[in-house]
Design a protein around this motif. Structure first.
Motif, PDB file in Angstrom:
ATOM      1  N   VAL A 187      50.079  42.082 -10.253  1.00 41.01           N
ATOM      2  CA  VAL A 187      50.135  43.413 -10.118  1.00 41.01           C
ATOM      3  C   VAL A 187      49.828  43.915  -8.626  1.00 41.01           C
ATOM      4  CG1 VAL A 187      49.414  45.731 -10.733  1.00 41.01           C
ATOM      5  CG2 VAL A 187      49.536  43.737 -12.604  1.00 41.01           C
ATOM      6  N   ALA A 188      48.949  43.484  -8.173  1.00 38.88           N
ATOM      7  CA  ALA A 188      48.492  43.509  -6.741  1.00 38.88           C
ATOM      8  C   ALA A 188      49.653  42.932  -5.934  1.00 38.88           C
ATOM      9  CB  ALA A 188      47.187  43.089  -6.329  1.00 38.88           C
ATOM     10  N   THR A 189      49.966  41.755  -5.901  1.00 32.68           N
ATOM     11  CA  THR A 189      51.106  41.202  -5.264  1.00 32.68           C
ATOM     12  C   THR A 189      52.387  42.104  -5.315  1.00 32.68           C
ATOM     13  OG1 THR A 189      50.141  39.091  -5.463  1.00 32.68           O
ATOM     14  CG2 THR A 189      52.634  39.345  -5.069  1.00 32.68           C
ATOM     15  N   GLU A 190      52.698  42.554  -6.465  1.00 29.59           N
ATOM     16  CA  GLU A 190      54.229  43.381  -6.476  1.00 29.59           C
ATOM     17  C   GLU A 190      53.793  44.701  -5.821  1.00 29.59           C
ATOM     18  OE1 GLU A 190      57.296  45.152  -9.928  1.00 29.59           O
ATOM     19  OE2 GLU A 190      55.133  44.347 -10.347  1.00 29.59           O
ATOM     20  N   ALA A 191      52.619  45.392  -6.149  1.00 31.66           N
ATOM     21  CA  ALA A 191      52.564  46.679  -5.431  1.00 31.66           C
ATOM     22  C   ALA A 191      52.308  46.537  -4.055  1.00 31.66           C
ATOM     23  CB  ALA A 191      51.164  47.055  -6.177  1.00 31.66           C
ATOM     24  N   ALA A 192      51.832  45.808  -3.253  1.00 34.43           N
ATOM     25  CA  ALA A 192      51.698  45.454  -1.905  1.00 34.43           C
ATOM     26  C   ALA A 192      53.074  45.132  -1.464  1.00 34.43           C
ATOM     27  CB  ALA A 192      50.779  44.086  -1.582  1.00 34.43           C
ATOM     28  N   ALA A 193      53.835  44.298  -2.209  1.00 33.28           N
ATOM     29  CA  ALA A 193      55.303  44.139  -1.489  1.00 33.28           C
ATOM     30  C   ALA A 193      56.264  45.407  -1.582  1.00 33.28           C
ATOM     31  CB  ALA A 193      55.990  43.020  -2.282  1.00 33.28           C
ATOM     32  N   ARG A 194      56.170  45.954  -2.742  1.00 39.23           N
ATOM     33  CA  ARG A 194      57.090  47.403  -2.861  1.00 39.23           C
ATOM     34  C   ARG A 194      56.688  48.279  -2.008  1.00 39.23           C
ATOM     35  NH1 ARG A 194      60.286  47.006  -6.809  1.00 39.23           N
ATOM     36  NH2 ARG A 194      60.282  45.625  -8.462  1.00 39.23           N
ATOM     37  N   LYS A 195      55.359  48.569  -1.403  1.00 40.93           N
ATOM     38  CA  LYS A 195      54.890  49.388  -0.539  1.00 40.93           C
ATOM     39  C   LYS A 195      55.674  49.030   0.819  1.00 40.93           C
ATOM     40  CE  LYS A 195      50.930  49.141   1.672  1.00 40.93           C
ATOM     41  NZ  LYS A 195      49.544  49.231   1.840  1.00 40.93           N
ATOM     42  N   ALA A 196      55.348  47.626   1.035  1.00 40.34           N
ATOM     43  CA  ALA A 196      56.039  47.260   2.541  1.00 40.34           C
ATOM     44  C   ALA A 196      57.658  47.518   2.335  1.00 40.34           C
ATOM     45  CB  ALA A 196      55.932  46.044   2.785  1.00 40.34           C
ATOM     46  N   ALA A 197      58.357  47.282   1.222  1.00 38.07           N
ATOM     47  CA  ALA A 197      59.918  47.311   1.328  1.00 38.07           C
ATOM     48  C   ALA A 197      60.277  48.699   1.176  1.00 38.07           C
ATOM     49  CB  ALA A 197      60.238  46.693  -0.093  1.00 38.07           C
ATOM     50  N   ALA A 198      59.530  49.635   0.666  1.00 41.87           N
ATOM     51  CA  ALA A 198      59.855  51.129   0.648  1.00 41.87           C
ATOM     52  C   ALA A 198      59.626  51.720   2.163  1.00 41.87           C
ATOM     53  CB  ALA A 198      58.845  51.995  -0.303  1.00 41.87           C
ATOM     54  N   MET A 199      58.700  51.053   2.698  1.00 37.30           N
ATOM     55  CA  MET A 199      58.615  51.629   4.074  1.00 37.30           C
ATOM     56  C   MET A 199      59.492  51.323   4.937  1.00 37.30           C
ATOM     57  SD  MET A 199      54.258  51.291   4.853  1.00 37.30           S
ATOM     58  CE  MET A 199      54.233  51.734   6.462  1.00 37.30           C
ATOM     59  N   GLU A 237      58.754  34.866  -5.746  1.00 40.37           N
ATOM     60  CA  GLU A 237      59.634  35.627  -6.502  1.00 40.37           C
ATOM     61  C   GLU A 237      59.292  37.144  -6.637  1.00 40.37           C
ATOM     62  OE1 GLU A 237      61.946  35.500 -10.980  1.00 40.37           O
ATOM     63  OE2 GLU A 237      60.265  33.906 -10.623  1.00 40.37           O
ATOM     64  N   ILE A 238      57.935  37.472  -6.958  1.00 39.75           N
ATOM     65  CA  ILE A 238      57.493  38.845  -7.060  1.00 39.75           C
ATOM     66  C   ILE A 238      57.785  39.616  -6.074  1.00 39.75           C
ATOM     67  CG2 ILE A 238      55.469  40.414  -7.350  1.00 39.75           C
ATOM     68  CD1 ILE A 238      54.226  37.980  -9.064  1.00 39.75           C
ATOM     69  N   THR A 239      57.637  38.958  -4.825  1.00 40.52           N
ATOM     70  CA  THR A 239      57.834  39.638  -3.394  1.00 40.52           C
ATOM     71  C   THR A 239      59.219  39.713  -3.083  1.00 40.52           C
ATOM     72  OG1 THR A 239      55.494  38.660  -2.652  1.00 40.52           O
ATOM     73  CG2 THR A 239      57.268  39.520  -0.959  1.00 40.52           C
ATOM     74  N   ARG A 240      60.076  38.544  -3.172  1.00 40.49           N
ATOM     75  CA  ARG A 240      61.481  38.760  -2.944  1.00 40.49           C
ATOM     76  C   ARG A 240      61.898  39.737  -3.904  1.00 40.49           C
ATOM     77  NH1 ARG A 240      64.485  34.197  -5.874  1.00 40.49           N
ATOM     78  NH2 ARG A 240      63.983  35.940  -7.312  1.00 40.49           N
ATOM     79  N   ASP A 241      61.662  39.889  -5.109  1.00 42.11           N
ATOM     80  CA  ASP A 241      62.295  40.910  -5.971  1.00 42.11           C
ATOM     81  C   ASP A 241      62.035  42.491  -5.552  1.00 42.11           C
ATOM     82  OD1 ASP A 241      63.281  39.033  -7.359  1.00 42.11           O
ATOM     83  OD2 ASP A 241      61.745  39.049  -9.102  1.00 42.11           O
ATOM     84  N   ALA A 242      60.795  42.580  -4.987  1.00 44.77           N
ATOM     85  CA  ALA A 242      60.341  43.954  -4.497  1.00 44.77           C
ATOM     86  C   ALA A 242      61.348  44.187  -3.130  1.00 44.77           C
ATOM     87  CB  ALA A 242      58.882  44.005  -3.874  1.00 44.77           C
ATOM     88  N   PHE A 243      61.776  43.472  -2.788  1.00 49.26           N
ATOM     89  CA  PHE A 243      62.846  43.945  -1.333  1.00 49.26           C
ATOM     90  C   PHE A 243      64.316  43.945  -2.029  1.00 49.26           C
ATOM     91  CE2 PHE A 243      59.206  42.606   0.820  1.00 49.26           C
ATOM     92  CZ  PHE A 243      59.182  43.359   2.028  1.00 49.26           C
ATOM     93  N   ILE A 244      64.594  43.381  -2.996  1.00 47.41           N
ATOM     94  CA  ILE A 244      66.097  43.365  -3.514  1.00 47.41           C
ATOM     95  C   ILE A 244      66.060  44.522  -4.284  1.00 47.41           C
ATOM     96  CG2 ILE A 244      67.557  42.456  -5.188  1.00 47.41           C
ATOM     97  CD1 ILE A 244      66.135  39.436  -4.696  1.00 47.41           C
ATOM     98  N   PRO A 245      67.263  45.249  -3.993  1.00 49.63           N
ATOM     99  CA  PRO A 245      67.753  46.761  -4.577  1.00 49.63           C
ATOM    100  C   PRO A 245      68.018  46.480  -5.984  1.00 49.63           C
ATOM    101  CG  PRO A 245      69.441  45.884  -3.468  1.00 49.63           C
ATOM    102  CD  PRO A 245      68.322  44.825  -3.061  1.00 49.63           C
ATOM    103  N   SER A 246      67.364  47.410  -6.854  1.00 46.02           N
ATOM    104  CA  SER A 246      67.616  47.153  -8.197  1.00 46.02           C
ATOM    105  C   SER A 246      69.149  47.714  -8.612  1.00 46.02           C
ATOM    106  CB  SER A 246      66.834  48.427  -8.771  1.00 46.02           C
ATOM    107  OG  SER A 246      67.292  49.669  -8.774  1.00 46.02           O
ATOM    108  N   ASP A 247      69.331  47.318  -9.719  1.00 51.76           N
ATOM    109  CA  ASP A 247      70.915  47.803 -10.368  1.00 51.76           C
ATOM    110  C   ASP A 247      71.088  49.249 -10.212  1.00 51.76           C
ATOM    111  OD1 ASP A 247      71.131  45.050 -11.092  1.00 51.76           O
ATOM    112  OD2 ASP A 247      70.713  45.413 -13.186  1.00 51.76           O
ATOM    113  N   GLU A 248      69.980  50.015 -10.437  1.00 49.28           N
ATOM    114  CA  GLU A 248      70.218  51.487 -10.330  1.00 49.28           C
ATOM    115  C   GLU A 248      70.655  51.921  -8.835  1.00 49.28           C
ATOM    116  OE1 GLU A 248      67.795  55.738 -11.212  1.00 49.28           O
ATOM    117  OE2 GLU A 248      66.805  53.761 -11.729  1.00 49.28           O
TER     118      GLU A 248
END
Length: 309
Positions: A224-236, A250-261
């Motif tokens: 959870v912490a790994t994903e949250a930190a990665a999503r923050k960096a990707a969003a910025m 995998e968790i970190t990579r997926d945070a940077f990959i755009p979602s289907d939406e």
């Protein structure tokens, strides 16, 4: 601008740990750096350098970016490290720890240029900003040398540099929070210790066309912490994030990959803008929101992270 390079996940591997280096080469990480610095005890430094040279020359690194984190500028071995590794063609970059002064970066640049000789492509420098002095000089450092192509934030050492009472690498101290007044029941709001250094490093990187890489989440067993930190960096808007364990890749990579939406919305915007261009317009409403060429530029960047899934 530097050539596009996929660096969503940047895996660290101690150079003297042969099994970890081999696993890193075979991993799904976009980039790997072999560490000669903090992850290597003093007695193993010489062995780590030789192991790094062997690994660079013999392992199959695929399409990964491959870097080596050198020892500090005042280390007695840094020039030897550059000389030993600089001509190995599979090496893409040296990561310079605790980058603080332009004069130091210039000296290292000269050593790299001398060491790399007739290589077709120069060995790049990626600067690790991990002290208070490094951060206040980050804009100058970002534009000081043509070999500089990326900036990394060293979250652990940066927290130590400013005296923060952090419990974990990359995490804000538990006590860093805003407490409201009595009227709102002293409601507490957690604050982010790294919001300012992350944004300052990111802006400096963008101003000079460099990659921006966030530091690692130290709680590598906490998905959870790994994903949250990665999503923050990707969003910025960061280009990627260091990871210290293969389970984080995998968790970190997926945070940077755009979602289907996000991909579907991007296609709608592109189609709508193309239609408006044919009608002589430069802006259009999509899903109740105005979009223009700035949106297209953001979409182009978003799509660049899709890469190899």
């Amino acid at each position: 601008m530097t050539a596009p390079r996929l660096t969503r996940t940047y895996l660290a591997a101690p150079a003297h740990r042969a099994r970890l280096v081999q696993n890193a080469a075979a991993s799904a990480a976009d980039a790997v750096f072999l560490d000669l610095e903090d992850a290597v005890p003093p007695a193993e430094k010489a062995a780590a350098l030789e192991a790094a040279a062997t690994a660079l020359a013999t392992h199959d690194w695929g399409s990964k970016t491959v870097a080596v984190r050198l020892n500090a500028i005042d280390s007695p071995s840094i020039q030897e490290e550059i000389g030993r590794l600089g001509r190995i063609r599979r090496l893409d970059a040296f990561i310079i720890p605790k980058a603080e002064a332009v004069a130091d970066v210039a000296k290292i640049s000269d050593w790299i240029t001398e060491a790399t000789g007739s290589r077709d492509a120069p060995v790049e420098m990626e600067l690790l900003i991990e002290t208070a002095r490094g951060l206040i000089n980050v804009e100058t450092l970002a534009g000081c040398d043509s070999l500089v192509t990326g900036l990394h934030l060293g979250v652990g050492d940066f927290a130590a540099s400013i005296g923060a009472r952090s419990a974990e690498i990359g995490a804000s101290p538990p006590g860093y929070r805003h407490v409201g007044g009595a009227a709102d029941g002293h409601r507490e709001t957690p604050l982010d210790l790294f919001a300012y250094p992350m944004m300052r490093l990111l802006v400096a990187a963008r101003a000079f066309g460099l990659r921006a890489i966030d530091g690692p989440c130290g709680a590598f067993r906490d998905a959870v912490a790994t994903e949250a930190a990665a999503r923050k960096a990707a969003a910025m808007g960061f280009d990627g994030k260091q990871v210290i364990h293969p389970t984080q890749i995998e968790i970190t990579r997926d945070a940077f990959i755009p979602s289907d939406e996000e991909l579907a919305n991007a296609q709608r915007v592109i189609a709508a803008m193309e239609e408006e261009e044919r009608n002589g317009q430069a802006a259009v409403t999509v899903d109740g929101k105005m979009v223009d060429y700035a949106n297209l530029r953001m979409i182009k960047r978003l799509l660049s992270f899709k890469g190899q899934m």
